[in-house]
Design a protein around this motif. Structure first.
Motif, PDB file in Angstrom:
ATOM      1  N   SER A 103      78.157 -38.329  78.100  1.00 16.95           N
ATOM      2  CA  SER A 103      78.055 -37.026  77.445  1.00 16.95           C
ATOM      3  C   SER A 103      79.361 -36.740  76.712  1.00 16.95           C
ATOM      4  CB  SER A 103      77.768 -35.915  78.454  1.00 16.95           C
ATOM      5  OG  SER A 103      78.839 -35.791  79.390  1.00 16.95           O
ATOM      6  N   LEU A 104      79.284 -35.838  75.726  1.00 18.31           N
ATOM      7  CA  LEU A 104      80.453 -35.470  74.930  1.00 18.31           C
ATOM      8  C   LEU A 104      81.116 -34.221  75.509  1.00 18.31           C
ATOM      9  CD1 LEU A 104      79.092 -35.947  71.296  1.00 18.31           C
ATOM     10  CD2 LEU A 104      80.476 -37.533  72.655  1.00 18.31           C
ATOM     11  N   ASP A 105      82.451 -34.235  75.465  1.00 13.22           N
ATOM     12  CA  ASP A 105      83.239 -33.062  75.860  1.00 13.22           C
ATOM     13  C   ASP A 105      83.723 -32.397  74.569  1.00 13.22           C
ATOM     14  OD1 ASP A 105      84.810 -31.169  76.984  1.00 13.22           O
ATOM     15  OD2 ASP A 105      86.207 -32.560  77.973  1.00 13.22           O
ATOM     16  N   GLU A 106      82.859 -31.521  74.019  1.00 12.50           N
ATOM     17  CA  GLU A 106      83.146 -30.915  72.724  1.00 12.50           C
ATOM     18  C   GLU A 106      84.288 -29.906  72.779  1.00 12.50           C
ATOM     19  OE1 GLU A 106      79.758 -29.795  70.353  1.00 12.50           O
ATOM     20  OE2 GLU A 106      78.417 -30.918  71.693  1.00 12.50           O
ATOM     21  N   GLU A 107      84.685 -29.511  73.974  1.00  9.22           N
ATOM     22  CA  GLU A 107      85.815 -28.578  74.094  1.00  9.22           C
ATOM     23  C   GLU A 107      87.153 -29.297  73.922  1.00  9.22           C
ATOM     24  OE1 GLU A 107      85.535 -26.474  77.715  1.00  9.22           O
ATOM     25  OE2 GLU A 107      83.641 -25.452  77.196  1.00  9.22           O
ATOM     26  N   HIS A 108      87.122 -30.608  73.879  1.00  9.94           N
ATOM     27  CA  HIS A 108      88.363 -31.372  73.717  1.00  9.94           C
ATOM     28  C   HIS A 108      88.196 -32.363  72.566  1.00  9.94           C
ATOM     29  CE1 HIS A 108      88.691 -29.888  77.877  1.00  9.94           C
ATOM     30  NE2 HIS A 108      90.015 -29.917  77.656  1.00  9.94           N
ATOM     31  N   PRO A 109      88.341 -31.860  71.327  1.00 17.77           N
ATOM     32  CA  PRO A 109      88.271 -32.777  70.177  1.00 17.77           C
ATOM     33  C   PRO A 109      89.480 -33.712  70.147  1.00 17.77           C
ATOM     34  CG  PRO A 109      88.890 -30.577  69.474  1.00 17.77           C
ATOM     35  CD  PRO A 109      88.534 -30.460  70.925  1.00 17.77           C
ATOM     36  N   LYS A 110      89.276 -34.885  69.572  1.00 17.79           N
ATOM     37  CA  LYS A 110      90.348 -35.878  69.506  1.00 17.79           C
ATOM     38  C   LYS A 110      91.224 -35.650  68.279  1.00 17.79           C
ATOM     39  CE  LYS A 110      87.913 -39.487  72.023  1.00 17.79           C
ATOM     40  NZ  LYS A 110      87.387 -40.865  72.007  1.00 17.79           N
ATOM     41  N   ASN A 111      92.505 -35.948  68.415  1.00 17.25           N
ATOM     42  CA  ASN A 111      93.459 -35.853  67.307  1.00 17.25           C
ATOM     43  C   ASN A 111      93.290 -37.088  66.432  1.00 17.25           C
ATOM     44  OD1 ASN A 111      95.539 -35.325  65.591  1.00 17.25           O
ATOM     45  ND2 ASN A 111      97.164 -35.718  67.094  1.00 17.25           N
ATOM     46  N   ARG A 112      92.722 -36.869  65.247  1.00 14.61           N
ATOM     47  CA  ARG A 112      92.393 -37.997  64.386  1.00 14.61           C
ATOM     48  C   ARG A 112      93.450 -38.233  63.314  1.00 14.61           C
ATOM     49  NH1 ARG A 112      87.145 -39.323  63.775  1.00 14.61           N
ATOM     50  NH2 ARG A 112      87.180 -39.028  61.511  1.00 14.61           N
ATOM     51  N   GLY A 113      94.415 -37.315  63.143  1.00 17.52           N
ATOM     52  CA  GLY A 113      95.439 -37.487  62.108  1.00 17.52           C
ATOM     53  C   GLY A 113      94.902 -37.172  60.720  1.00 17.52           C
ATOM     54  N   ASP A 114      95.780 -37.246  59.739  1.00 15.30           N
ATOM     55  CA  ASP A 114      95.410 -36.885  58.370  1.00 15.30           C
ATOM     56  C   ASP A 114      95.245 -38.102  57.463  1.00 15.30           C
ATOM     57  OD1 ASP A 114      95.525 -34.196  59.044  1.00 15.30           O
ATOM     58  OD2 ASP A 114      97.694 -34.099  58.638  1.00 15.30           O
ATOM     59  N   ALA A 115      95.789 -39.234  57.856  1.00 17.09           N
ATOM     60  CA  ALA A 115      95.770 -40.407  56.970  1.00 17.09           C
ATOM     61  C   ALA A 115      94.380 -41.022  56.926  1.00 17.09           C
ATOM     62  CB  ALA A 115      96.778 -41.434  57.435  1.00 17.09           C
ATOM     63  N   ALA A 116      93.968 -41.462  55.732  1.00 21.53           N
ATOM     64  CA  ALA A 116      92.676 -42.144  55.588  1.00 21.53           C
ATOM     65  C   ALA A 116      92.761 -43.585  56.063  1.00 21.53           C
ATOM     66  CB  ALA A 116      92.219 -42.091  54.127  1.00 21.53           C
ATOM     67  N   LEU A 117      93.959 -44.183  55.971  1.00 26.09           N
ATOM     68  CA  LEU A 117      94.165 -45.562  56.435  1.00 26.09           C
ATOM     69  C   LEU A 117      95.442 -45.618  57.262  1.00 26.09           C
ATOM     70  CD1 LEU A 117      93.385 -47.733  53.262  1.00 26.09           C
ATOM     71  CD2 LEU A 117      92.067 -47.678  55.388  1.00 26.09           C
ATOM     72  N   VAL A 118      95.415 -46.434  58.273  1.00 23.61           N
ATOM     73  CA  VAL A 118      96.580 -46.667  59.117  1.00 23.61           C
ATOM     74  C   VAL A 118      96.856 -48.164  59.113  1.00 23.61           C
ATOM     75  CG1 VAL A 118      97.527 -46.551  61.448  1.00 23.61           C
ATOM     76  CG2 VAL A 118      96.162 -44.650  60.549  1.00 23.61           C
ATOM     77  N   ILE A 119      98.132 -48.532  58.975  1.00 23.18           N
ATOM     78  CA  ILE A 119      98.499 -49.953  59.048  1.00 23.18           C
ATOM     79  C   ILE A 119      98.851 -50.290  60.500  1.00 23.18           C
ATOM     80  CG2 ILE A 119     100.160 -51.699  58.293  1.00 23.18           C
ATOM     81  CD1 ILE A 119     100.434 -50.156  55.676  1.00 23.18           C
ATOM     82  N   TYR A 120      98.224 -51.384  60.983  1.00 21.98           N
ATOM     83  CA  TYR A 120      98.431 -51.798  62.381  1.00 21.98           C
ATOM     84  C   TYR A 120      98.720 -53.294  62.424  1.00 21.98           C
ATOM     85  CZ  TYR A 120      97.430 -52.844  67.288  1.00 21.98           C
ATOM     86  OH  TYR A 120      97.506 -53.286  68.593  1.00 21.98           O
TER      87      TYR A 120
END
Length: 512
Positions: A451-468
């Motif tokens: 099930s989803l815990d909608e009260e705790h959204p994840k921090n997704r950041g602002d960048a469209a691409l991330v270098i890893y």
């Protein structure tokens, strides 16, 4: 946010009770007046047979009979036999009443003789002491609800496809078999039966909708007394049974095993006053185990790219059918005795023992011993009896190596030929009917709740691409889970074709 979760029911078997039980044999019986007195006991043969096994709440009740055959020599040197039936019952607390809810409990039980001794109290009264070992097993069948798929744009799922053998049903049926059999022409008339044995051999098991059609034969082997001494009698009685097995169809596989619950062979006197007919009464228990091969889809991991998750996991114990054996194995042995033991053979029979199982690479080895019993006359014409163990080893070649094999074989004597070589060697050729199903067990981890815990959204950041910068051996699933994105998108952007990275490299991680 609404989740569309697809669940599937998966039936599994789990042993919840297994124990070795000892049932003592302690009895005395008296020969009827029309039987000759006992001068010397040659053999006291004890064959334990189970008539029923049932669960009453948490109490397991096993009923059976010890069929005792006394083979002895009288003062006149005649060989005689007397049958005595000793019923027994064993009750044990299996604690199955406290087991978790299930779709059914199934009872299996094997029985074998541990030891038996007998002595004469008087020339007509016999005392028998011994022990029977029973090995009951209670299997719990339970249907588990596992997650097969989750349909939601923000949920990523990791699936595992596997082939498993799913149990369908275990059904038992008892039936009676009665047949009159003529003594072949040229054979002497019967006065009485000295000893007899019977083995129920399944030759075919076919499946139609909700039914199993079983064909087989009852192999009868006997020694009887005549005016001139003794003679042997062998015969086979065919049988056909239709067993209702709920839930099976033509896509299923079934194994059928037959056991003799009760057996009696007696002479019948005709209009001429001679007994040239035997009457066989048998009660046979058929056990049908049905299963299906199925492709099972398991969601072994999942995560949301937007919210926290509530996850419950379960370890699912699965079985996979590997290979079956249903054939006749010829066991050739030379049994040695002291020089000058026999001048002639009166009778030879074999008792099958249990089969031990071990594996060597891609080979399953079923081994054990058959008890060779030899009744004959010595050089002075006196009756003598000897018993020797004869080891056997049957090898079943598998298509592949199996890590956790399981096999419970049934070994039966379906035929026997013998020949006296000199006065001290007996050549035997025993036909052993080997019935076995080799399976392997394995454990798979699957999601049982999500099930989803909608009260705790994840921090997704602002960048469209991330270098890893990934290391060699890293998995795309783990990287995607760390950055809350899709492993499919990572593979597409970076033109990857494998789930695991072969070497370290820079990756572009897209947001979804």
């Amino acid at each position: 946010m609404e989740l569309n979760i697809l669940e599937q029911g998966l039936a599994t078997n789990r042993t919840i009770f297994e124990q070795s039980l000892e049932q003592p044999i302690d009895t005395e019986f008296t020969l009827p007046d029309y039987y000759p007195e006992v001068e010397r006991i040659l053999k006291c043969r004890v064959v334990p047979r189970l008539s029923s096994k049932a669960l009453n709440g948490g109490t397991l009740v096993i009923d059976g009979t010890a069929a005792i055959t006394l083979i002895y020599a009288s003062a006149e040197g005649e060989i005689s036999g007397f049958d005595y039936q000793l019923p027994f019952s064993k009750t044990v607390d299996s604690a199955c009443a406290q087991a978790e809810p299930s779709d059914g409990l199934f009872v299996f039980c094997s029985v074998m003789l541990d030891y038996a001794t007998c002595r004469t109290v008087t020339p007509r009264r016999i005392s028998v002491r011994g022990s029977v070992v029973m090995r009951p097993k209670v299997v719990c069948r339970k249907t588990m609800e596992i997650i097969a798929d989750i349909d939601n744009d923000c949920v990523q799922t990791k699936k595992k496809e596997t082939r498993a053998t799913v149990p369908v049903s275990v059904t038992e049926k008892q039936f009676s078999l009665e047949e009159e059999m003529e003594i072949p022409q040229g054979k002497p008339t019967a006065l009485s039966v000295i000893r007899s044995s019977a083995a129920a051999i399944v030759t075919e098991c076919k499946i139609i909708s909700n039914k199993a059609v079983v064909k087989g034969r009852l192999c009868i082997d006997a020694l009887y007394r005549t005016e001139a001494g003794c003679d042997c009698f062998k015969n086979e009685i065919p049988f056909n049974q239709i067993v209702d097995v709920f839930g099976i169809d033509e896509d299923c596989t079934a194994t059928a095993k037959a056991e003799v619950c009760a057996f009696d062979l007696r002479t019948k006197t005709g209009m001429s006053g001679e007994a040239r007919t035997f009457v066989a009464d048998a009660r046979i228990n058929l056990c049908i185990e049905a299963f299906c091969e199925r492709d099972v889809s398991l969601v072994c991991d999942a995560f949301s790219t937007r919210f926290g998750e509530n996850i419950s996991r379960s370890d699912v114990a699965l079985e996979r059918f590997v290979q079956g054996a249903d054939e006749t194995f010829l066991c050739k042995k030379t049994v040695e005795f002291p020089d000058g033991t026999f001048s002639a053979l009166t009778d030879v029979w074999c008792d099958a023992g249990g089969g031990a199982v071990r594996t060597e690479g891609e080979t399953v080895i079923i081994s054990g011993e058959i008890g060779v019993c030899v009744l004959g006359r010595d050089t002075q014409g006196g009756a003598v009896f000897y018993e020797r163990p004869a080891p056997f080893e049957y090898r079943l070649r598998l298509d592949r190596a199996v890590e956790n094999p399981h096999c419970t074989p049934q070994v039966q004597i379906s035929g026997l030929d013998y020949e006296l070589s000199g006065s001290s060697r007996v050549e035997i050729r025993a036909e052993l009917k080997i019935t076995a199903a080799v399976t392997e067990t394995f454990t798979a981890s699957a999601l049982s709740e999500f099930s989803l815990d909608e009260e705790h959204p994840k921090n997704r950041g602002d960048a469209a691409l991330v270098i890893y910068f990934a290391d060699s051996g890293e998995k795309l699933w783990d990287i995607a889970k760390r950055y809350n994105t899709s492993p499919t998108e990572i593979a597409s952007v970076n033109e990857l074709e494998t789930e695991t990275l072969d070497n370290g490299r820079m990756l572009l991680i897209p947001r979804v």
